[in-house]
Design a protein around this motif. Structure first.
Motif, mmCIF file in Angstrom:
data_model
loop_
_atom_site.group_PDB
_atom_site.id
_atom_site.type_symbol
_atom_site.label_atom_id
_atom_site.label_comp_id
_atom_site.label_asym_id
_atom_site.label_seq_id
_atom_site.Cartn_x
_atom_site.Cartn_y
_atom_site.Cartn_z
ATOM 1 N N ALA A 180 0.823 -1.203 0.000
ATOM 2 C CA ALA A 180 0.000 0.000 0.000
ATOM 3 C C ALA A 180 0.861 1.258 0.000
ATOM 4 N N ARG A 181 2.184 1.065 0.056
ATOM 5 C CA ARG A 181 3.108 2.202 0.044
ATOM 6 C C ARG A 181 3.898 2.230 -1.252
ATOM 7 N N SER A 182 4.608 3.321 -1.494
ATOM 8 C CA SER A 182 5.366 3.474 -2.731
ATOM 9 C C SER A 182 6.539 2.500 -2.767
ATOM 10 N N LEU A 183 6.963 2.157 -3.970
ATOM 11 C CA LEU A 183 8.093 1.251 -4.125
ATOM 12 C C LEU A 183 9.370 1.877 -3.575
ATOM 13 N N VAL A 184 9.490 3.188 -3.689
ATOM 14 C CA VAL A 184 10.664 3.881 -3.158
ATOM 15 C C VAL A 184 10.793 3.619 -1.659
ATOM 16 N N GLU A 185 9.695 3.735 -0.938
ATOM 17 C CA GLU A 185 9.711 3.503 0.508
ATOM 18 C C GLU A 185 9.984 2.045 0.831
ATOM 19 N N LEU A 186 9.369 1.140 0.079
ATOM 20 C CA LEU A 186 9.555 -0.289 0.335
ATOM 21 C C LEU A 186 11.007 -0.717 0.126
ATOM 22 N N VAL A 187 11.630 -0.210 -0.935
ATOM 23 C CA VAL A 187 13.009 -0.604 -1.248
ATOM 24 C C VAL A 187 13.959 -0.182 -0.134
ATOM 25 N N LYS A 188 13.836 1.035 0.325
ATOM 26 C CA LYS A 188 14.705 1.507 1.411
ATOM 27 C C LYS A 188 14.502 0.670 2.674
ATOM 28 N N GLU A 189 13.277 0.327 2.954
ATOM 29 C CA GLU A 189 12.970 -0.482 4.123
ATOM 30 C C GLU A 189 13.580 -1.870 4.009
ATOM 31 N N GLN A 190 13.525 -2.446 2.808
ATOM 32 C CA GLN A 190 14.083 -3.783 2.601
ATOM 33 C C GLN A 190 15.598 -3.780 2.733
ATOM 34 N N ILE A 191 16.252 -2.738 2.229
ATOM 35 C CA ILE A 191 17.711 -2.641 2.351
ATOM 36 C C ILE A 191 18.113 -2.655 3.822
ATOM 37 N N THR A 192 17.457 -1.829 4.598
ATOM 38 C CA THR A 192 17.764 -1.756 6.031
ATOM 39 C C THR A 192 17.539 -3.102 6.711
ATOM 40 N N TYR A 193 16.429 -3.742 6.425
ATOM 41 C CA TYR A 193 16.095 -5.022 7.051
ATOM 42 C C TYR A 193 17.155 -6.086 6.741
ATOM 43 N N LEU A 194 17.538 -6.203 5.480
ATOM 44 C CA LEU A 194 18.474 -7.258 5.090
ATOM 45 C C LEU A 194 19.859 -7.041 5.693
ATOM 46 N N TYR A 195 20.260 -5.811 5.803
ATOM 47 C CA TYR A 195 21.533 -5.553 6.472
ATOM 48 C C TYR A 195 21.464 -5.935 7.946
ATOM 49 N N LEU A 196 20.387 -5.581 8.592
ATOM 50 C CA LEU A 196 20.271 -5.838 10.026
ATOM 51 C C LEU A 196 20.250 -7.333 10.330
ATOM 52 N N ILE A 197 19.505 -8.131 9.550
ATOM 53 C CA ILE A 197 19.454 -9.565 9.846
ATOM 54 C C ILE A 197 20.754 -10.253 9.473
ATOM 55 N N SER A 198 21.586 -9.607 8.638
ATOM 56 C CA SER A 198 22.887 -10.193 8.297
ATOM 57 C C SER A 198 23.956 -9.833 9.316
ATOM 58 N N GLY A 199 23.572 -9.049 10.315
ATOM 59 C CA GLY A 199 24.504 -8.713 11.380
ATOM 60 C C GLY A 199 25.201 -7.384 11.212
ATOM 61 N N VAL A 200 24.889 -6.650 10.140
ATOM 62 C CA VAL A 200 25.506 -5.340 9.913
ATOM 63 C C VAL A 200 24.677 -4.291 10.642
#
Length: 563
Positions: free
Chosen positions: A408-428
């Motif tokens: 329900a949100r813009s792709l721009v917002e979703l992409v930034k959110e996904q980048i942050t999430y994947l870094y965090l679960i990888s330990g960065v």
């Protein structure tokens, strides 16, 4: 939803297979270095080996290791290997090992050729799947293409075209002869060959006399990449490594839908714009006309079963079609343009092309004599939910709507959110590293806003698709929905969040639209159970995870009430 910052880099490096297709009296090994902005980030070992069994046909074994890559989480490693029959110009096996977020996954593809068909066997972990693909004379995958380039007669034919499996064509052109290419070994007189495709361009230098690739120049969003030949050394001991010679046990042939007593299926073809799309129409047991459902897949080049060719094979839509048929519904699912048996080119398509394809599929479905045109529903997953809403808002045909993990949100917002999430679960946890990755993605958005097709000279893959989404607001389309809607969401989905589902429900409620919202605990974006605390991309490859029965039951119950 996929995000460009990682997907584009991985896609680019997938092409860094190098080859020599000349026979050697003695086995030799070629060492290549991969340099990003002058810094070594990986290596390639290319071995030319005789078949240890027949000693007749020459096989090529290539291994690629990416040791570090800016923009990827720390610890990411990608290793690939290809076994290729140079005499017959056919790939035999392809293996890729990935380590991401401290998790390792291995995928193997085995190609078997028989009577005009390619039997593609895929093994991920302990799960083996297979599919048959028509053999149309082209190469099967991007890796195979570069095995073929050195064999071509560039003297008489300066342009060569190749068919890639489920992804259109790639054209290689001879730009210039007799180019001096410095390497650590010598200065070769070479051909300069450009490999061009929408969103991807590479310069490849071929040694004319030896038919050997000595240097490649490419571009990535992280900067210019050079792959060059460093050393040629003899092999005193040689054998095809175990990794590439894995013989997956063939799975039992899946039962054809047409062979069951519960439902039947048939292949269909229908027009959309100036192309033809292919799909499967499934009918339940009973007397027509039937209520019907159109399935619309999520983002990326996926086929009618929502599988990624030579990638993730989960058969989500084929299973969903079967379950819906058992509930009494006819179901149409189709290959996206440029994928599977459908015409067109996926790489050059945009959001509105995909919407037109879905609308064409809906019109085709309702025109079938076995279908009740007053009882037709749209079911979309991820981006497919967005497309379903757009079709429903513009067409009076659909009577109900099912949205699975729809943003329900813009792709721009979703992409930034996904980048942050994947870094965090990888330990960065270093915010500077995360912000640098987000800044790389923002450069792409800025270029798109300016109408550019590249970022600092690097082509943007799927440019038209990204451009369409740059200023796209999905909530404007939810405001136009007036038919009963089922909203399904996985609680542990990191690509589309629970807040997206809640926002859709809020909009429908404000407009007085009948809706039902169901949030399934512990399910991810693919509506499969998450085994650990967090959902991850690697878990998508685990084909042992099944969609819970309550998901199918909820869809069937809703559609029976709504249609």
């Amino acid at each position: 939803m996929k995000f460009l910052w990682m997907g584009a880099m991985v896609f680019c490096f997938t092409f860094f297979a190098l080859s020599s297709t000349f026979a050697q009296e003695k086995p030799v090994e070629f060492h290549y270095a991969i340099l990003l902005k002058g810094e070594k980030i990986g290596k390639i070992l290319l071995r030319v080996l005789p078949d240890p069994k027949s000693q007749e046909e020459i096989y090529l074994h290539q291994v690629q290791t990416l040791e570090k890559m800016p923009g990827m989480p720390a610890g990411t490693r990608i290793e690939e290997a290809t076994l290729f029959n140079a005499k017959q110009k056919k790939p035999l096996r392809y293996v890729v090992e990935q380590t991401f977020a401290q998790q390792k996954s291995t995928s193997l593809f085995e190609f078997q050729y028989q009577k005009g068909q390619i039997n593609l066997v895929q093994k991920i972990g302990d799960t083996v799947t297979q599919q048959s693909i028509p053999l149309q004379g082209g190469v099967l995958d991007p890796l195979s293409l570069l095995f073929l380039l050195p064999q071509e007669n560039w003297e008489t034919e300066p342009t060569h075209s190749y068919n890639l499996l489920n992804s259109g064509k790639i054209v290689a052109r001879l730009l210039q002869k007799d180019v001096a290419v410095p390497t650590s070994l010598d200065t070769f007189q070479c051909y300069q060959v450009e490999l061009g495709k929408e969103g991807l361009s590479q310069i490849i230098y071929l040694n004319e006399q030896e038919k050997l690739i000595v240097r490649m120049e490419s571009a990535s969003l992280a900067g210019p990449v050079v792959t060059l030949l460093e050393e040629i050394s003899p092999l005193s001991v040689f054998q095809v490594p175990e990794l590439i010679t894995i013989q997956p046990s063939l799975p039992a042939q899946p039962r054809s839908l047409s062979e069951t007593s519960e439902f039947t299926e048939k292949e269909v073809v229908f027009p959309s714009q100036d192309i033809m799309l292919s799909g499967t129409l499934t009918f339940p047991r009973g007397k027509p006309p039937f209520p019907a459902v159109l399935l619309i897949a999520g983002s990326g080049p996926v086929d009618r079963n929502e599988n990624v060719p030579q990638g993730i094979t989960l058969n989500t839509f084929s299973e969903l079609a079967q379950r819906l048929a058992e509930c009494g519904f006819a179901v149409l699912r189709y290959d996206k343009r440029g994928v599977g048996k459908s015409g067109g080119d996926f790489a050059s398509s945009g959001l509105y092309d995909l919407v037109e394809d879905a609308r064409s599929a809906l019109e085709f479905l309702t025109a079938q004599p076995e279908i009740d045109p007053q009882k037709v529903a749209l079911l979309g997953h991820s981006e497919g939910g967005t497309i379903a809403c757009m079709v429903a808002a513009q067409s009076p045909i659909a009577s109900a709507l099912v949205l699975m993990a729809t943003p329900a949100r813009s792709l721009v917002e979703l992409v930034k959110e996904q980048i942050t999430y994947l870094y965090l679960i990888s330990g960065v946890k270093d915010s500077r590293v995360i912000q640098e990755a987000i800044a790389q993605q923002e450069k792409i958005f800025e270029a798109l806003a300016q109408g550019k097709k590249d970022v600092e000279g690097v082509p943007i893959p799927l440019w038209k698709w990204w451009k369409d989404y740059l200023h796209f607001n999905p909530q404007e389309w939810f405001q136009k929905i007036r038919i009963p809607t089922l909203i399904l969401q996985g609680e542990k989905d990191y690509q589309v969040k629970t807040e997206d589902a809640l926002k859709i429900a809020e909009i429908l409620k404000q407009n007085g639209v009948a809706y039902e919202l169901v949030i399934f605990p512990n399910l991810d974006h693919l509506f499969r159970p998450v085994k650990g605390e967090f959902s991850s991309p690697e878990e998508y490859l685990d084909t042992s995870r099944a969609i819970p029965q309550e998901v199918f039951q909820k869809i069937c119950t809703f559609l029976k009430d709504a249609l």
